[in-house]
Scaffold this motif. Structure first.
Motif, PDB file in Angstrom:
ATOM      1  N   VAL A  41       0.827  -1.209   0.000  1.00 27.44           N
ATOM      2  CA  VAL A  41       0.000   0.000   0.000  1.00 27.44           C
ATOM      3  C   VAL A  41       0.861   1.259   0.000  1.00 27.44           C
ATOM      4  CG1 VAL A  41      -1.840   1.256   1.183  1.00 27.44           C
ATOM      5  CG2 VAL A  41      -1.790  -1.253   1.247  1.00 27.44           C
ATOM      6  N   THR A  42       0.528   2.171  -0.904  1.00 28.37           N
ATOM      7  CA  THR A  42       1.172   3.481  -0.977  1.00 28.37           C
ATOM      8  C   THR A  42       0.108   4.555  -0.826  1.00 28.37           C
ATOM      9  OG1 THR A  42       2.897   2.658  -2.472  1.00 28.37           O
ATOM     10  CG2 THR A  42       2.553   5.037  -2.416  1.00 28.37           C
ATOM     11  N   VAL A  43       0.427   5.622  -0.124  1.00 29.93           N
ATOM     12  CA  VAL A  43      -0.482   6.753   0.038  1.00 29.93           C
ATOM     13  C   VAL A  43       0.106   7.958  -0.690  1.00 29.93           C
ATOM     14  CG1 VAL A  43      -1.565   8.351   1.662  1.00 29.93           C
ATOM     15  CG2 VAL A  43      -1.300   5.931   2.266  1.00 29.93           C
ATOM     16  N   LEU A  44      -0.707   8.601  -1.506  1.00 26.10           N
ATOM     17  CA  LEU A  44      -0.301   9.845  -2.163  1.00 26.10           C
ATOM     18  C   LEU A  44      -0.768  10.999  -1.285  1.00 26.10           C
ATOM     19  CD1 LEU A  44       1.051  10.909  -4.803  1.00 26.10           C
ATOM     20  CD2 LEU A  44      -1.261  11.280  -5.672  1.00 26.10           C
ATOM     21  N   ALA A  45       0.166  11.740  -0.701  1.00 28.12           N
ATOM     22  CA  ALA A  45      -0.168  12.796   0.256  1.00 28.12           C
ATOM     23  C   ALA A  45       0.267  14.156  -0.279  1.00 28.12           C
ATOM     24  CB  ALA A  45       0.518  12.530   1.595  1.00 28.12           C
ATOM     25  N   ARG A  46      -0.612  15.128  -0.140  1.00 29.36           N
ATOM     26  CA  ARG A  46      -0.266  16.496  -0.545  1.00 29.36           C
ATOM     27  C   ARG A  46       0.748  17.105   0.409  1.00 29.36           C
ATOM     28  NH1 ARG A  46      -4.826  19.728   0.266  1.00 29.36           N
ATOM     29  NH2 ARG A  46      -5.387  18.190   1.835  1.00 29.36           N
ATOM     30  N   GLU A  47       1.544  18.025  -0.099  1.00 29.24           N
ATOM     31  CA  GLU A  47       2.557  18.681   0.733  1.00 29.24           C
ATOM     32  C   GLU A  47       1.945  19.385   1.935  1.00 29.24           C
ATOM     33  OE1 GLU A  47       4.654  21.264  -1.929  1.00 29.24           O
ATOM     34  OE2 GLU A  47       6.066  19.698  -2.564  1.00 29.24           O
ATOM     35  N   SER A  48       0.736  19.915   1.779  1.00 31.54           N
ATOM     36  CA  SER A  48       0.108  20.663   2.867  1.00 31.54           C
ATOM     37  C   SER A  48      -0.683  19.777   3.818  1.00 31.54           C
ATOM     38  CB  SER A  48      -0.836  21.724   2.290  1.00 31.54           C
ATOM     39  OG  SER A  48      -1.930  21.103   1.628  1.00 31.54           O
ATOM     40  N   SER A  49      -0.737  18.479   3.551  1.00 31.29           N
ATOM     41  CA  SER A  49      -1.566  17.586   4.354  1.00 31.29           C
ATOM     42  C   SER A  49      -1.092  17.543   5.806  1.00 31.29           C
ATOM     43  CB  SER A  49      -1.556  16.175   3.761  1.00 31.29           C
ATOM     44  OG  SER A  49      -2.205  15.281   4.633  1.00 31.29           O
ATOM     45  N   LYS A  50      -2.017  17.761   6.725  1.00 30.74           N
ATOM     46  CA  LYS A  50      -1.707  17.682   8.143  1.00 30.74           C
ATOM     47  C   LYS A  50      -1.684  16.236   8.625  1.00 30.74           C
ATOM     48  CE  LYS A  50      -3.835  22.191   9.058  1.00 30.74           C
ATOM     49  NZ  LYS A  50      -4.906  22.912   9.786  1.00 30.74           N
ATOM     50  N   ALA A  51      -2.155  15.326   7.775  1.00 29.82           N
ATOM     51  CA  ALA A  51      -2.243  13.924   8.179  1.00 29.82           C
ATOM     52  C   ALA A  51      -0.981  13.134   7.868  1.00 29.82           C
ATOM     53  CB  ALA A  51      -3.433  13.265   7.481  1.00 29.82           C
ATOM     54  N   ARG A  52      -0.045  13.732   7.149  1.00 23.52           N
ATOM     55  CA  ARG A  52       1.139  12.965   6.730  1.00 23.52           C
ATOM     56  C   ARG A  52       1.895  12.374   7.914  1.00 23.52           C
ATOM     57  NH1 ARG A  52       5.221  15.986   3.298  1.00 23.52           N
ATOM     58  NH2 ARG A  52       4.464  17.833   4.391  1.00 23.52           N
ATOM     59  N   GLY A  53       2.019  13.149   8.981  1.00 27.25           N
ATOM     60  CA  GLY A  53       2.796  12.685  10.122  1.00 27.25           C
ATOM     61  C   GLY A  53       2.135  11.574  10.907  1.00 27.25           C
ATOM     62  N   SER A  54       0.826  11.374  10.689  1.00 27.23           N
ATOM     63  CA  SER A  54       0.112  10.354  11.448  1.00 27.23           C
ATOM     64  C   SER A  54      -0.219   9.116  10.626  1.00 27.23           C
ATOM     65  CB  SER A  54      -1.194  10.941  12.006  1.00 27.23           C
ATOM     66  OG  SER A  54      -2.026  11.405  10.958  1.00 27.23           O
ATOM     67  N   LEU A  55       0.287   9.057   9.398  1.00 25.33           N
ATOM     68  CA  LEU A  55       0.010   7.894   8.560  1.00 25.33           C
ATOM     69  C   LEU A  55       0.740   6.677   9.110  1.00 25.33           C
ATOM     70  CD1 LEU A  55       0.287   9.521   5.012  1.00 25.33           C
ATOM     71  CD2 LEU A  55      -1.791   8.631   6.095  1.00 25.33           C
ATOM     72  N   PRO A  56       0.121   5.503   9.042  1.00 20.95           N
ATOM     73  CA  PRO A  56       0.759   4.285   9.559  1.00 20.95           C
ATOM     74  C   PRO A  56       2.089   4.013   8.873  1.00 20.95           C
ATOM     75  CG  PRO A  56      -1.566   3.900   9.096  1.00 20.95           C
ATOM     76  CD  PRO A  56      -1.229   5.240   8.524  1.00 20.95           C
ATOM     77  N   SER A  57       3.051   3.533   9.643  1.00 18.30           N
ATOM     78  CA  SER A  57       4.386   3.267   9.095  1.00 18.30           C
ATOM     79  C   SER A  57       4.375   2.149   8.057  1.00 18.30           C
ATOM     80  CB  SER A  57       5.350   2.915  10.224  1.00 18.30           C
ATOM     81  OG  SER A  57       4.901   1.769  10.939  1.00 18.30           O
ATOM     82  N   ALA A  58       3.330   1.315   8.079  1.00 13.50           N
ATOM     83  CA  ALA A  58       3.256   0.205   7.124  1.00 13.50           C
ATOM     84  C   ALA A  58       2.968   0.674   5.712  1.00 13.50           C
ATOM     85  CB  ALA A  58       2.176  -0.785   7.566  1.00 13.50           C
ATOM     86  N   ALA A  59       2.522   1.909   5.571  1.00 13.02           N
ATOM     87  CA  ALA A  59       2.208   2.444   4.250  1.00 13.02           C
ATOM     88  C   ALA A  59       3.360   3.288   3.730  1.00 13.02           C
ATOM     89  CB  ALA A  59       0.936   3.288   4.307  1.00 13.02           C
ATOM     90  N   LYS A  60       3.736   3.049   2.493  1.00 10.64           N
ATOM     91  CA  LYS A  60       4.702   3.923   1.831  1.00 10.64           C
ATOM     92  C   LYS A  60       4.001   5.238   1.495  1.00 10.64           C
ATOM     93  CE  LYS A  60       7.497   4.331  -2.378  1.00 10.64           C
ATOM     94  NZ  LYS A  60       7.856   3.689  -3.673  1.00 10.64           N
ATOM     95  N   VAL A  61       4.689   6.349   1.647  1.00  8.38           N
ATOM     96  CA  VAL A  61       4.086   7.654   1.388  1.00  8.38           C
ATOM     97  C   VAL A  61       4.846   8.363   0.276  1.00  8.38           C
ATOM     98  CG1 VAL A  61       3.461   9.903   2.349  1.00  8.38           C
ATOM     99  CG2 VAL A  61       3.327   7.844   3.785  1.00  8.38           C
ATOM    100  N   ILE A  62       4.105   8.839  -0.716  1.00 13.89           N
ATOM    101  CA  ILE A  62       4.656   9.683  -1.766  1.00 13.89           C
ATOM    102  C   ILE A  62       4.048  11.068  -1.597  1.00 13.89           C
ATOM    103  CG2 ILE A  62       4.807  10.130  -4.246  1.00 13.89           C
ATOM    104  CD1 ILE A  62       4.676   7.131  -4.718  1.00 13.89           C
ATOM    105  N   THR A  63       4.883  12.070  -1.433  1.00 14.19           N
ATOM    106  CA  THR A  63       4.399  13.441  -1.258  1.00 14.19           C
ATOM    107  C   THR A  63       4.375  14.156  -2.595  1.00 14.19           C
ATOM    108  OG1 THR A  63       5.338  13.507   0.972  1.00 14.19           O
ATOM    109  CG2 THR A  63       4.779  15.610  -0.048  1.00 14.19           C
ATOM    110  N   ILE A  64       3.297  14.889  -2.839  1.00 10.99           N
ATOM    111  CA  ILE A  64       3.124  15.577  -4.112  1.00 10.99           C
ATOM    112  C   ILE A  64       2.629  16.997  -3.843  1.00 10.99           C
ATOM    113  CG2 ILE A  64       0.715  14.849  -4.421  1.00 10.99           C
ATOM    114  CD1 ILE A  64       1.384  14.437  -7.425  1.00 10.99           C
ATOM    115  N   ALA A  65       2.945  17.906  -4.735  1.00 15.76           N
ATOM    116  CA  ALA A  65       2.468  19.284  -4.594  1.00 15.76           C
ATOM    117  C   ALA A  65       0.950  19.316  -4.607  1.00 15.76           C
ATOM    118  CB  ALA A  65       3.019  20.144  -5.738  1.00 15.76           C
TER     119      ALA A  65
END
Length: 316
Positions: A41-65
């Protein structure tokens, strides 16, 4: 067409969507996807997202503008089998760019931000711009089937637990008041959030039978009147009744929406679900896929008890 389950899943979502759980839909879908060992599982997260820091460590995170640049979308989608979109209802039209990026990246399945009623009917589209935009996204996906990208939309009706927590379906739990849409006897289909997420998993695990179609789920259909009477019977409380006249209110809400009033949009969506004539009642004419997907059977009393527990009602 793929017959084996998908492995690499990318979830797109946004914070704070009042029609999708204040972000709760995305979080519930994410937890459900992560619970399936077959998925990466990968999550696409916006740069301004306040939820990025609370995403589960099991998910890969890709940050996008925040503007979702097309080149960055394609890059993020490369290597993914399926894209699951849970973008806010008022931004669903943005998905056309996501679909183009999915095609360019060779994605196999796109699952649009749907999770509601049947948005293909003229009546629903005339009522609400949100329903119209969701229908247009489906039409766009149909037009792209020749590219090899398949799609599945989940139409799950409305979530009672979420509605009790978020003052939807006319429910005002803190004040023990329900605002009925006309007589409150319009039927609407319902599925729990947990079963909606489970349906998503099951579709991704066995995608062949759901390609290029809407999958309708419903635990049962009910009305506002039956819902509040069930709450009263289980709690021993009496709720105040109010009502809206849709013949008068719909034009007023549409005018306010066209003037930029976002909350008028919520009002129109609420009417779409509770009036009973805007394709939110699946049972009479749509194939319900709960049994095929292995979803647990639910009844109104059980779901209301769960909803009351979620809001911390004494005794539940």
């Amino acid at each position: 067409m793929a017959t084996e389950g998908y492995k690499n899943i990318l979830l797109v979502g946004r914070d704070a969507d009042p029609t999708q759980g204040g972000g709760s839909l995305g979080s519930v879908l994410l937890q459900s996807l992560l619970s399936e060992p077959a998925f990466n599982v990968t999550v696409l997260a916006r740069e301004s997202s306040k939820a990025r820091g609370s995403l589960p460590s099991a998910a890969k995170v890709i940050t996008i503008a925040d503007s979702y640049p097309q080149e960055d979308l394609v890059k993020a989608f490369e290597g993914q089998d399926a894209i699951v979109n849970a973008i806010t209802s008022f931004s669903v039209a943005e998905q056309l760019r996501f679909i183009d990026a999915a095609i360019a990246a060779g994605v196999k399945r796109y699952m649009p931000s749907e999770y509601g009623l049947d948005n293909n009917t003229p009546a629903a589209q005339e009522l609400s711009q949100v329903f119209k935009d969701k229908g247009l996204v489906q039409a766009y996906l149909r037009g792209k089937e020749s590219t090899g990208l398949t799609w599945t939309a989940i139409a799950c009706g409305m979530w009672i637990g979420w509605s009790l927590r978020n003052n939807f379906l006319g429910l005002d739990y803190p004040n023990r008041t329900i605002t009925l849409t006309d007589d409150g006897e319009g039927f609407f289909s319902t599925t729990t959030l947990k079963s909606t997420a489970l349906a998503l998993n099951r579709i991704l695990l066995s995608p062949a039978t759901t390609a290029n179609q809407i999958v309708f789920t419903s635990d049962f259909a009910t009305t506002q009147k039956e819902l509040v009477e069930t709450i009263e019977r289980l709690t021993g409380e009496t709720w105040q009744r109010k009502s809206i006249n849709t013949q008068e209110l719909i034009p007023s809400l549409q005018k306010a929406w066209n003037s930029g009033d976002v909350y008028a949009g919520y009002g129109l969506i609420n009417i779409g679900f509770t009036k009973g004539t805007y394709s939110g009642h699946f049972e009479p004419s749509k194939p319900i896929r709960n049994k095929e997907l292995g979803l647990p059977e639910k009844n109104l009393e059980e779901v209301v008890r769960e909803a009351l527990a979620e809001v911390g009602h004494p005794g539940f």
